[in-house]
Design an enzyme around this catalytic site. Structure first.
Site, PDB file in Angstrom:
ATOM      1  N   THR A 224      -5.828  12.440   6.296  1.00 49.85           N
ATOM      2  CA  THR A 224      -4.489  12.648   6.869  1.00 49.85           C
ATOM      3  C   THR A 224      -4.516  13.789   7.876  1.00 49.85           C
ATOM      4  O   THR A 224      -3.963  13.677   8.974  1.00 49.85           O
ATOM      5  CB  THR A 224      -3.465  12.924   5.757  1.00 49.85           C
TER       6      THR A 224
ATOM      7  N   LYS B 217       5.508   2.464  -2.524  1.00 50.41           N
ATOM      8  CA  LYS B 217       5.434   3.862  -2.953  1.00 50.41           C
ATOM      9  C   LYS B 217       5.737   3.909  -4.433  1.00 50.41           C
ATOM     10  O   LYS B 217       6.406   3.028  -4.973  1.00 50.41           O
ATOM     11  CB  LYS B 217       6.450   4.729  -2.191  1.00 50.41           C
TER      12      LYS B 217
ATOM     13  N   LYS C  76       0.853  -1.195   0.000  1.00 46.34           N
ATOM     14  CA  LYS C  76       0.000   0.000   0.000  1.00 46.34           C
ATOM     15  C   LYS C  76       0.881   1.234   0.000  1.00 46.34           C
ATOM     16  O   LYS C  76       1.830   1.310   0.777  1.00 46.34           O
ATOM     17  CB  LYS C  76      -0.877   0.012   1.265  1.00 46.34           C
TER      18      LYS C  76
ATOM     19  N   LYS D 104       4.437   2.512   8.914  1.00 47.59           N
ATOM     20  CA  LYS D 104       3.216   3.286   9.161  1.00 47.59           C
ATOM     21  C   LYS D 104       1.998   2.363   9.272  1.00 47.59           C
ATOM     22  O   LYS D 104       1.179   2.497  10.179  1.00 47.59           O
ATOM     23  CB  LYS D 104       3.018   4.302   8.039  1.00 47.59           C
TER      24      LYS D 104
ATOM     25  N   ASN E  27      -3.184  19.908   0.757  1.00 48.18           N
ATOM     26  CA  ASN E  27      -4.292  19.141   1.309  1.00 48.18           C
ATOM     27  C   ASN E  27      -4.100  18.867   2.803  1.00 48.18           C
ATOM     28  O   ASN E  27      -5.012  19.066   3.601  1.00 48.18           O
ATOM     29  CB  ASN E  27      -4.436  17.821   0.546  1.00 48.18           C
TER      30      ASN E  27
ATOM     31  N   SER F 288      -7.641   4.975   3.678  1.00 46.11           N
ATOM     32  CA  SER F 288      -7.446   4.183   2.455  1.00 46.11           C
ATOM     33  C   SER F 288      -7.800   2.719   2.718  1.00 46.11           C
ATOM     34  O   SER F 288      -8.412   2.052   1.880  1.00 46.11           O
ATOM     35  CB  SER F 288      -5.991   4.278   1.981  1.00 46.11           C
TER      36      SER F 288
END
Length: 417
Positions: free
Chosen positions: A191, A107, A71, A95, A222, A350
């Site tokens: 986030t 990533k 992810k 994380k 954001n 997510s």
């Protein structure tokens, strides 16, 4: 921004090594967890609006998938490098583990400047990049999401591209999508909401009162922008903000809704009435209670850490603090809420989106925010407890928790064949 380059991957590995030493991990486990599982580099042509063809370079790195599918976000930036993507993939592994959701870390990124590209060019680049990495992608293997300079529309194009290859819609292959095609309520603010939850938890831990606390935020995208709005609504006094054009400062407080309107209308914060301009470097050193770096890596370094005056640093960005700076902040009594905890709200929601897509059943925004609050609060308490047990700082507490979870999964699964 502060210019003092440190390899992000070197920082990520150094953080892991310190945790591995404390955990007493075996040589075999260290060897496995230090290295990315897969690294895909792609070079692909995109036809520009003027008829020319340009070849772009992109990456997708999977660090570890022993706890679940890979992810991680996809960023479009001229600064994208394989070194950076490796680091971000490793941080994603920790994380996901620190908030205990069943994902591994990945990533991706493309070296490009989307601000110099038309909508059509970005769509063609997004679809071609998705095609190139589709050999890794899938709802059970690798699930991308938005990151720097990517957004729900780009995720929609990528999900559609992947679905066209499969011959049917696969909404669970991508998260951060628009609501109309399987996105989740609350994803856009996730986030920043996670940042809010850990900030409130840190304030409770230190006996701080929102109405008596000043906040400086580097980055007004954001994450930074929404964090500023949420903390302003909480009652905190936001005294400093910045974006790519530079920073603004008012020790008496900035009206965040006004700043957000101004930024939308003018494209940046430069010229905002009622404030004094400061550089991004100066912004980090302003006197404040809470400093939230929400921009890029390597912003607090050995060169400026001693001048940070905040009582608490909340790492809304990935890797904003170098290893050397970390030690200086610790020595100066600054409480650092590490990135792998502070900005995990995005990957948590997510996860919610992925679960909703898989079961074709969706939750309300209130349910999403309630579940997010519970996971982030529980994770903060677990990290705090681990750090107190081990008499260390919160970053090492988070790493000890996360690395031990990934190591346990790796040990149980064993080495194939």
């Amino acid at each position: 921004m502060v210019v003092d380059f440190v390899s992000p991957y070197a920082v990520a590995v150094a953080q892991f090594d310190e945790a591995a030493d404390r955990l007493g991990l075996s040589q075999a486990m260290r060897t496995i967890l230090r290295a990315p599982k897969r690294e895909l580099s792609v070079n692909f042509p995109v036809r520009l609006d003027n008829g020319d063809v340009q070849v772009f370079t992109g990456y997708r790195v999977q660090h570890n998938i022993n706890r679940g599918p890979a992810k991680g976000g996809i960023r479009f930036s001229p600064q994208v490098s394989l070194d950076e993507v490796r680091a971000l993939a490793m941080w994603m592994t920790w994380k996901c583990a620190v908030v205990n959701i069943p994902f591994g870390g990945a990533k991706g990124g493309v070296i490009c400047d989307p601000h110099q590209m038309s909508r059509g060019e970005i769509e063609r680049l997004s679809r071609r990049y998705a095609t190139e990495i589709s050999i890794l992608m899938g709802p059970n293997s690798d699930i991308p999401a938005p990151d720097m300079n990517t957004n729900p529309q780009i995720m929609a194009w990528m999900m559609d591209t992947y679905s066209m290859h499969q011959g049917y819609s696969v909404p669970a292959a991508i998260t951060g999508k628009p609501l109309a095609i399987g996105g989740s309520e609350g994803r856009l603010e996730a986030t920043a909401r996670g940042v809010l939850v850990v900030t409130k938890a840190a304030m409770r831990h230190l006996g701080m009162v929102p109405e008596q606390s000043s906040v400086v935020i580097q980055g007004f995208g954001n994450v930074g922008g929404i964090s500023a709005r949420l903390l302003h609504e909480l009652g905190c006094k936001v005294i400093g903000l910045s974006d790519v054009s530079g920073g603004v400062y008012n020790p008496h407080g900035i009206d965040v809704p006004t700043a957000m309107r101004f930024s939308r209308e003018h494209g940046n914060l430069r010229g905002l009435p009622g404030v004094e301009p400061v550089s991004n470097a100066e912004l980090l050193e302003l006197p404040c209670d809470i400093l939230i770096p929400a921009a890029l890596e390597n912003q607090i370094t050995g060169a400026n850490a001693a001048r940070v005056q905040a009582r608490v640093v909340i790492e809304a960005a990935n890797g904003p603090t170098t290893t050397e700076a970390d030690h200086i902040l610790n020595e100066n009594g600054v409480l650092v809420i590490p990135d792998i905890l502070a900005n995990a709200g995005g990957v948590t929601v997510s996860y919610f989106e992925w679960v909703q897509d898989l079961q074709h059943f969706f939750w309300s925004e209130a349910e999403i925010n309630q579940r997010l609050d519970a996971i982030m609060s529980r994770s903060f308490e677990a990290v705090l407890q681990k750090s107190q047990e081990q008499e260390t700082n919160l970053r090492m507490g988070a790493y000890l928790l996360a690395v031990s979870r990934v190591a346990e999964a790796t040990e149980l699964r064993g080495i194939y064949p």
